[in-house]
Scaffold this motif. Structure first.
Motif, PDB file in Angstrom:
ATOM      1  N   THR A 104       6.253  -8.804   7.236  1.00 54.84           N
ATOM      2  CA  THR A 104       5.933  -8.774   5.813  1.00 54.84           C
ATOM      3  C   THR A 104       4.549  -8.186   5.570  1.00 54.84           C
ATOM      4  OG1 THR A 104       7.319 -10.715   5.372  1.00 54.84           O
ATOM      5  CG2 THR A 104       5.629 -10.199   3.749  1.00 54.84           C
ATOM      6  N   ASN A 105       3.594  -8.586   6.372  1.00 60.94           N
ATOM      7  CA  ASN A 105       2.226  -8.069   6.206  1.00 60.94           C
ATOM      8  C   ASN A 105       2.161  -6.565   6.442  1.00 60.94           C
ATOM      9  OD1 ASN A 105       1.138 -10.565   5.571  1.00 60.94           O
ATOM     10  ND2 ASN A 105       0.699 -11.086   7.704  1.00 60.94           N
ATOM     11  N   PHE A 106       2.886  -6.080   7.439  1.00 59.64           N
ATOM     12  CA  PHE A 106       2.892  -4.642   7.698  1.00 59.64           C
ATOM     13  C   PHE A 106       3.496  -3.875   6.507  1.00 59.64           C
ATOM     14  CE2 PHE A 106       2.657  -5.559  12.422  1.00 59.64           C
ATOM     15  CZ  PHE A 106       1.438  -4.921  12.602  1.00 59.64           C
ATOM     16  N   ILE A 107       4.553  -4.414   5.933  1.00 58.08           N
ATOM     17  CA  ILE A 107       5.190  -3.718   4.805  1.00 58.08           C
ATOM     18  C   ILE A 107       4.267  -3.739   3.585  1.00 58.08           C
ATOM     19  CG2 ILE A 107       7.177  -3.692   3.255  1.00 58.08           C
ATOM     20  CD1 ILE A 107       8.862  -4.772   5.513  1.00 58.08           C
ATOM     21  N   ILE A 108       3.557  -4.833   3.402  1.00 53.47           N
ATOM     22  CA  ILE A 108       2.571  -4.890   2.318  1.00 53.47           C
ATOM     23  C   ILE A 108       1.560  -3.755   2.474  1.00 53.47           C
ATOM     24  CG2 ILE A 108       0.618  -6.193   1.384  1.00 53.47           C
ATOM     25  CD1 ILE A 108       2.179  -8.744   1.956  1.00 53.47           C
ATOM     26  N   GLN A 109       1.093  -3.561   3.701  1.00 54.64           N
ATOM     27  CA  GLN A 109       0.120  -2.500   3.960  1.00 54.64           C
ATOM     28  C   GLN A 109       0.696  -1.122   3.626  1.00 54.64           C
ATOM     29  OE1 GLN A 109      -1.331  -2.838   8.007  1.00 54.64           O
ATOM     30  NE2 GLN A 109      -1.619  -5.058   7.811  1.00 54.64           N
ATOM     31  N   HIS A 110       1.965  -0.905   3.980  1.00 57.42           N
ATOM     32  CA  HIS A 110       2.593   0.380   3.675  1.00 57.42           C
ATOM     33  C   HIS A 110       2.724   0.603   2.170  1.00 57.42           C
ATOM     34  CE1 HIS A 110       3.367   1.687   7.687  1.00 57.42           C
ATOM     35  NE2 HIS A 110       4.152   0.654   7.995  1.00 57.42           N
TER      36      HIS A 110
END
Length: 416
Positions: free
Chosen positions: A149-155
């Motif tokens: 989830t955190n990685f997708i937020i960054q994207h």
């Protein structure tokens, strides 16, 4: 992409004050941790109920194998070597030790996974969730899911959320939510995925990888029987801009089939009006022609969906046509065997196409043995790692027509 449109990743929205946004994030964090504690507690309770110890039948023997696969810093720095590492993990966790990849398409899938941290983490989340029911692995699954989830937020924040790998990551998260019957989370993931697909097209990327269509097309059968993992009308609507005629065509057949099943159910509840029966027969013949139309496609996924839809039509209205059902079931087996990338055990276990094939095939035939073997192997690998009832995910999730539920439950009992 507008981050406000992907609510499960950035719930602050553009119209909230800083204080309100902080409160919303705090609420979501508390809710997520509460759900995490609940899932872990349920997993531990299931383990205790089975009478197993933490090291007995919970995958502990193979756990050592997984830990030995941890890459060194040097390995992780080299994508090719890391892909080899991940291939070993995939073979062990998702295919019960069967060597993966086995062809160029499977190698491309591994390369896609290892190219994107969000996809690695979402894949690991599902893998750990169903590796074993022990507390340790449920915690690992939650940690991987949180990182995804955190990685997708960054994207999303950086405007790089439209890649094929990120789409695959969100699909995987939706799959994970469906497996734990978290309808709220599943709907949010689907909404986010539909937004990503639409905004990808608006950004000038007017194509999607074939595997994306294959996943949605195959899952249309699950949607008809009330257990969708990825398929949703919002995603189909978002795909219209890409003009995949076969995709929208199959979606239209599925909608017509759903209405047809409702009419049949009402008729069987006591209607003796000959006009009703005549109308159902006409609709049946029309839908049968529509379902057979995509059969000439070279795509195994389209062929499989077409054949499965035909079987559902027969079972809905003419279940006595066993000879024809058996022939179509064999064609379905061939189509599913022709898929370029082997599905993981959880995808197989929850595949309505495989289940419908087993229901339609003639008892004692090689065709039925293949379908049953696919399902049993997937269930057995989970049992070996400590899951008391691997089919629970299905029993608690289906809302199909009453006749289909009866057939499916009989099949599930056979797999116990």
């Amino acid at each position: 992409m507008s981050s406000a449109g992907f609510k499960f990743l950035n719930s602050t929205g553009s119209g909230l004050s800083r204080e309100a946004a902080k409160e919303v994030r705090s609420h979501i964090t508390r809710t997520n941790f509460a759900k995490r504690r609940q899932r872990i507690a349920e997993a531990e309770a299931a383990r205790r109920k089975s009478g197993r110890t933490a090291s007995e039948g919970d995958g502990q023997l193979a756990v050592d194998q997984i830990e030995k696969l941890e890459p060194s810093a040097e390995q992780a720095a080299e994508l090719y070597r890391y892909a080899l590492f991940f291939s070993k993990f995939w073979s062990l966790a998702f295919l019960d030790g069967t060597c993966f990849p086995g062809n160029d398409d499977e190698a491309a899938w591994v390369a896609l996974i290892t190219s994107e941290p969000a996809l690695i983490e979402s894949t690991m989340a599902v893998g750990m969730r169903y590796w074993a029911p022990s507390l340790r692995y449920q915690r690992m699954a939650e940690d991987h899911s949180s990182r995804a989830t955190n990685f997708i937020i960054q994207h999303i924040t950086s405007g790089r959320a439209h890649t094929a790998a990120v789409l695959a990551a969100v699909l995987t998260m939706a799959f994970g939510a469906r497996l734990v019957h978290d309808d709220a989370a599943w709907n949010v993931h689907v909404d986010g995925l539909a937004s990503l697909v639409a905004e990808r097209y608006a950004a000038g990327r007017d194509y999607l990888p074939q595997w994306f269509y294959d996943v949605i097309i195959l899952d249309s059968i699950n949607d008809v029987l009330g257990f969708p993992r990825f398929f949703h009308k919002k995603i189909v609507e978002a795909l219209r801009s890409y003009d995949p005629t076969y995709m929208t065509g199959i979606a239209a057949i599925c909608q017509g089939l759903a209405r047809f099943q409702q009419s049949v159910e009402i008729y069987r509840q006591g209607s003796v009006d000959s006009n009703v029966a005549s109308g159902i027969e006409e609709t049946y013949e029309r839908l049968l022609l529509e379902a057979r139309a995509p059969r000439e496609s070279r795509s195994s996924s389209i062929q499989a969906a077409s054949l499965a839809l035909e079987i559902i039509l027969y079972l809905s209205w003419r279940p006595e046509c066993r000879v024809h059902l058996a022939a179509v079931a064999e064609q379905l087996r061939q189509a599913l065997s022709g898929l370029l990338v082997r599905p993981c055990s959880m995808m197989t276990l929850t595949s309505c196409s495989v289940m419908i094939g087993a229901v339609a095939a003639e008892r004692g035939s090689e065709t039925r043995a293949w379908f049953v073997s696919e399902l049993r192997n997937a269930a057995s690998s989970l049992k070996y790692r400590g899951w008391v009832d691997p089919l629970e995910v299905l029993k608690n999730g289906f809302v199909a027509d009453s006749c289909f539920v009866e057939w499916l439950r009989a099949l599930w009992e056979e797999l116990r």
